[in-house]
Design a protein around this motif. Sequence first.
Motif, PDB file in Angstrom:
ATOM      1  N   ALA A  10      53.836 -14.599  50.774  1.00  0.00           N
ATOM      2  CA  ALA A  10      53.011 -15.798  50.572  1.00  0.00           C
ATOM      3  C   ALA A  10      52.754 -16.082  49.095  1.00  0.00           C
ATOM      4  CB  ALA A  10      51.694 -15.637  51.317  1.00  0.00           C
ATOM      5  N   SER A  11      52.733 -15.035  48.273  1.00  0.00           N
ATOM      6  CA  SER A  11      52.470 -15.251  46.843  1.00  0.00           C
ATOM      7  C   SER A  11      53.675 -15.885  46.126  1.00  0.00           C
ATOM      8  CB  SER A  11      52.097 -13.923  46.176  1.00  0.00           C
ATOM      9  OG  SER A  11      53.207 -13.055  46.237  1.00  0.00           O
ATOM     10  N   ASP A  12      54.786 -16.029  46.841  1.00  0.00           N
ATOM     11  CA  ASP A  12      56.002 -16.600  46.240  1.00  0.00           C
ATOM     12  C   ASP A  12      56.091 -18.119  46.401  1.00  0.00           C
ATOM     13  OD1 ASP A  12      56.945 -14.114  45.498  1.00  0.00           O
ATOM     14  OD2 ASP A  12      58.053 -13.824  47.371  1.00  0.00           O
ATOM     15  N   ALA A  13      55.032 -18.748  46.905  1.00  0.00           N
ATOM     16  CA  ALA A  13      55.131 -20.173  47.235  1.00  0.00           C
ATOM     17  C   ALA A  13      55.534 -21.019  46.019  1.00  0.00           C
ATOM     18  CB  ALA A  13      53.823 -20.673  47.834  1.00  0.00           C
ATOM     19  N   ASP A  14      54.954 -20.720  44.862  1.00  0.00           N
ATOM     20  CA  ASP A  14      55.300 -21.516  43.671  1.00  0.00           C
ATOM     21  C   ASP A  14      56.760 -21.304  43.259  1.00  0.00           C
ATOM     22  OD1 ASP A  14      53.445 -23.347  42.682  1.00  0.00           O
ATOM     23  OD2 ASP A  14      52.091 -21.701  42.136  1.00  0.00           O
ATOM     24  N   ALA A  15      57.156 -20.037  43.268  1.00  0.00           N
ATOM     25  CA  ALA A  15      58.546 -19.733  42.896  1.00  0.00           C
ATOM     26  C   ALA A  15      59.512 -20.386  43.880  1.00  0.00           C
ATOM     27  CB  ALA A  15      58.751 -18.223  42.864  1.00  0.00           C
ATOM     28  N   LEU A  16      59.133 -20.404  45.140  1.00  0.00           N
ATOM     29  CA  LEU A  16      59.976 -21.036  46.151  1.00  0.00           C
ATOM     30  C   LEU A  16      60.076 -22.543  45.899  1.00  0.00           C
ATOM     31  CD1 LEU A  16      61.531 -20.830  48.854  1.00  0.00           C
ATOM     32  CD2 LEU A  16      59.349 -21.238  50.014  1.00  0.00           C
ATOM     33  N   ALA A  17      58.935 -23.159  45.593  1.00  0.00           N
ATOM     34  CA  ALA A  17      58.955 -24.604  45.311  1.00  0.00           C
ATOM     35  C   ALA A  17      59.834 -24.879  44.085  1.00  0.00           C
ATOM     36  CB  ALA A  17      57.532 -25.107  45.087  1.00  0.00           C
ATOM     37  N   ASP A  18      59.730 -24.052  43.049  1.00  0.00           N
ATOM     38  CA  ASP A  18      60.598 -24.234  41.869  1.00  0.00           C
ATOM     39  C   ASP A  18      62.065 -24.173  42.286  1.00  0.00           C
ATOM     40  OD1 ASP A  18      58.438 -24.449  40.208  1.00  0.00           O
ATOM     41  OD2 ASP A  18      58.497 -22.357  39.524  1.00  0.00           O
ATOM     42  N   LEU A  20      63.490 -24.593  45.260  1.00  0.00           N
ATOM     43  CA  LEU A  20      63.969 -25.660  46.149  1.00  0.00           C
ATOM     44  C   LEU A  20      63.985 -27.020  45.464  1.00  0.00           C
ATOM     45  CD1 LEU A  20      62.210 -24.680  49.505  1.00  0.00           C
ATOM     46  CD2 LEU A  20      64.611 -24.355  48.883  1.00  0.00           C
ATOM     47  N   LEU A  21      63.010 -27.256  44.588  1.00  0.00           N
ATOM     48  CA  LEU A  21      62.870 -28.606  44.017  1.00  0.00           C
ATOM     49  C   LEU A  21      63.660 -28.795  42.730  1.00  0.00           C
ATOM     50  CD1 LEU A  21      59.046 -29.116  44.684  1.00  0.00           C
ATOM     51  CD2 LEU A  21      60.971 -29.979  46.034  1.00  0.00           C
ATOM     52  N   HIS A  22      63.935 -27.712  42.002  1.00  0.00           N
ATOM     53  CA  HIS A  22      64.640 -27.851  40.726  1.00  0.00           C
ATOM     54  C   HIS A  22      66.155 -27.726  40.853  1.00  0.00           C
ATOM     55  CE1 HIS A  22      60.722 -26.644  38.467  1.00  0.00           C
ATOM     56  NE2 HIS A  22      60.665 -27.840  39.023  1.00  0.00           N
ATOM     57  N   GLU A  23      66.603 -27.336  42.042  1.00  0.00           N
ATOM     58  CA  GLU A  23      68.043 -27.214  42.266  1.00  0.00           C
ATOM     59  C   GLU A  23      68.540 -28.464  42.994  1.00  0.00           C
ATOM     60  OE1 GLU A  23      70.215 -24.916  41.556  1.00  0.00           O
ATOM     61  OE2 GLU A  23      68.984 -23.272  40.829  1.00  0.00           O
ATOM     62  N   THR A  24      69.855 -28.616  43.063  1.00  0.00           N
ATOM     63  CA  THR A  24      70.399 -29.693  43.895  1.00  0.00           C
ATOM     64  C   THR A  24      71.056 -29.072  45.126  1.00  0.00           C
ATOM     65  OG1 THR A  24      72.414 -29.609  42.582  1.00  0.00           O
ATOM     66  CG2 THR A  24      70.800 -31.319  42.025  1.00  0.00           C
ATOM     67  N   ASP A  34      57.906 -31.956  49.117  1.00  0.00           N
ATOM     68  CA  ASP A  34      57.387 -31.827  47.760  1.00  0.00           C
ATOM     69  C   ASP A  34      56.668 -30.478  47.668  1.00  0.00           C
ATOM     70  OD1 ASP A  34      55.004 -32.139  49.081  1.00  0.00           O
ATOM     71  OD2 ASP A  34      54.659 -34.184  48.380  1.00  0.00           O
ATOM     72  N   ARG A  35      56.084 -30.202  46.497  1.00  0.00           N
ATOM     73  CA  ARG A  35      55.468 -28.894  46.262  1.00  0.00           C
ATOM     74  C   ARG A  35      54.378 -28.585  47.294  1.00  0.00           C
ATOM     75  NH1 ARG A  35      55.628 -25.241  42.084  1.00  0.00           N
ATOM     76  NH2 ARG A  35      57.297 -26.482  41.188  1.00  0.00           N
ATOM     77  N   ASP A  36      53.550 -29.576  47.590  1.00  0.00           N
ATOM     78  CA  ASP A  36      52.467 -29.352  48.562  1.00  0.00           C
ATOM     79  C   ASP A  36      53.022 -29.025  49.939  1.00  0.00           C
ATOM     80  OD1 ASP A  36      50.568 -29.753  46.690  1.00  0.00           O
ATOM     81  OD2 ASP A  36      50.119 -31.835  47.266  1.00  0.00           O
ATOM     82  N   PHE A  83      70.539 -19.894  60.556  1.00  0.00           N
ATOM     83  CA  PHE A  83      70.102 -19.537  59.199  1.00  0.00           C
ATOM     84  C   PHE A  83      70.367 -20.677  58.238  1.00  0.00           C
ATOM     85  CE2 PHE A  83      74.435 -18.098  59.759  1.00  0.00           C
ATOM     86  CZ  PHE A  83      75.066 -18.612  58.641  1.00  0.00           C
ATOM     87  N   ASP A  84      69.613 -20.638  57.146  1.00  0.00           N
ATOM     88  CA  ASP A  84      69.838 -21.541  56.025  1.00  0.00           C
ATOM     89  C   ASP A  84      70.141 -20.647  54.829  1.00  0.00           C
ATOM     90  OD1 ASP A  84      69.912 -23.697  54.317  1.00  0.00           O
ATOM     91  OD2 ASP A  84      67.733 -23.882  54.147  1.00  0.00           O
ATOM     92  N   LEU A  85      71.286 -20.848  54.209  1.00  0.00           N
ATOM     93  CA  LEU A  85      71.716 -20.009  53.085  1.00  0.00           C
ATOM     94  C   LEU A  85      71.894 -20.904  51.867  1.00  0.00           C
ATOM     95  CD1 LEU A  85      72.965 -17.464  51.749  1.00  0.00           C
ATOM     96  CD2 LEU A  85      75.092 -18.005  52.949  1.00  0.00           C
ATOM     97  N   ARG A  86      71.229 -20.550  50.775  1.00  0.00           N
ATOM     98  CA  ARG A  86      71.309 -21.387  49.567  1.00  0.00           C
ATOM     99  C   ARG A  86      71.486 -20.503  48.336  1.00  0.00           C
ATOM    100  NH1 ARG A  86      67.626 -26.494  50.235  1.00  0.00           N
ATOM    101  NH2 ARG A  86      67.149 -26.454  52.457  1.00  0.00           N
ATOM    102  N   ILE A  87      72.498 -20.806  47.570  1.00  0.00           N
ATOM    103  CA  ILE A  87      72.724 -20.134  46.295  1.00  0.00           C
ATOM    104  C   ILE A  87      72.433 -21.155  45.187  1.00  0.00           C
ATOM    105  CG2 ILE A  87      74.429 -18.933  44.852  1.00  0.00           C
ATOM    106  CD1 ILE A  87      73.852 -17.460  47.489  1.00  0.00           C
ATOM    107  N   GLY A  88      71.709 -20.748  44.158  1.00  0.00           N
ATOM    108  CA  GLY A  88      71.431 -21.636  43.036  1.00  0.00           C
ATOM    109  C   GLY A  88      72.722 -22.127  42.393  1.00  0.00           C
ATOM    110  N   ARG A  89      72.669 -23.360  41.885  1.00  0.00           N
ATOM    111  CA  ARG A  89      73.895 -24.018  41.407  1.00  0.00           C
ATOM    112  C   ARG A  89      74.667 -23.177  40.389  1.00  0.00           C
ATOM    113  NH1 ARG A  89      72.782 -29.717  38.895  1.00  0.00           N
ATOM    114  NH2 ARG A  89      71.196 -28.352  38.085  1.00  0.00           N
TER     115      ARG A  89
END
Length: 181
Positions: A10-18, A20-24, A34-36, A83-89
């Motif tokens: 749960a403490s990773d929520a901000d890092a998760l938002a970064d 998901l939202l900063h990648e394409t 959005d972040r909320d 599953f949902d699998l995502r690798i940063g760009r």
Amino acid sequence: MDTTYQHLDASDADALADFLLHETWPFHGPTALDRDAIHRRVRDGFYNGDDSRTFWITEDGERVGLIRLFDLADVPRGGAPLFDLRIGRAHRGRGLGGRALAWLTRYLFTEFPGLRRIEGHTRQDNRAMRRAFRSGAYVKEAHHRDAWPGEEGRVHDAVGYAILRRDWLSGVTTPPDWHDE
Ligand SMILES: CC(C)(COP(=O)(O)OP(=O)(O)OC[C@H]1O[C@@H](n2cnc3c(N)ncnc32)[C@H](O)[C@@H]1OP(=O)(O)O)[C@@H](O)C(=O)NCCC(=O)NCCS
């Protein structure tokens, strides 16, 4: 490089938002997140709960990807998880996705001894994911026309793959019986 798979908490929520939202995410289609909304999802158990588990993929300590396993609550009733699998760009195309697929496959078959199959869906033109499926002994089982909404009102076909525990154990992939009509 040292790759690990670490539970998201749960403490990773901000890092998760970064992440998901900063990648394409070209193949995920339009999103209203959005972040909320991401914080809310973390609180509501969308990422970790009875039905789902989420892991960071880390490489030498850096968070480079994410795996979300879901539909887990149906497994005792014979259901197949997704599953949902995502690798940063910046980290795509170096083998991380293929290795993550092998990891999550082993994880699910080990965690759920009664599990017979794991399913995965993607957009028809997601060549990297489809190749990862094939290399990972997943077999194409479904083709859904006009099933995957894209950007700007476009629509794409979707394809479905699955791996069977018996194939995973034997190393032999068995195709579906397509000639049954
Ligand atoms: C799809 C994804 C998970 C694949 O992970 P990856 O680390 O980039 O892929 P890998 O380097 O492990 O390569 C997997 C296979 O795809 C091939 N591949 C990689 N990038 C490719 C590309 N751009 N075009 C075609 N093939 C590609 C590799 O050669 C490899 O093939 P092989 O198994 O036959 O050797 C990753 O690209 C990603 O997160 N993309 C955005 C999110 C997404 O689409 N997720 C899937 C949602 S269903």
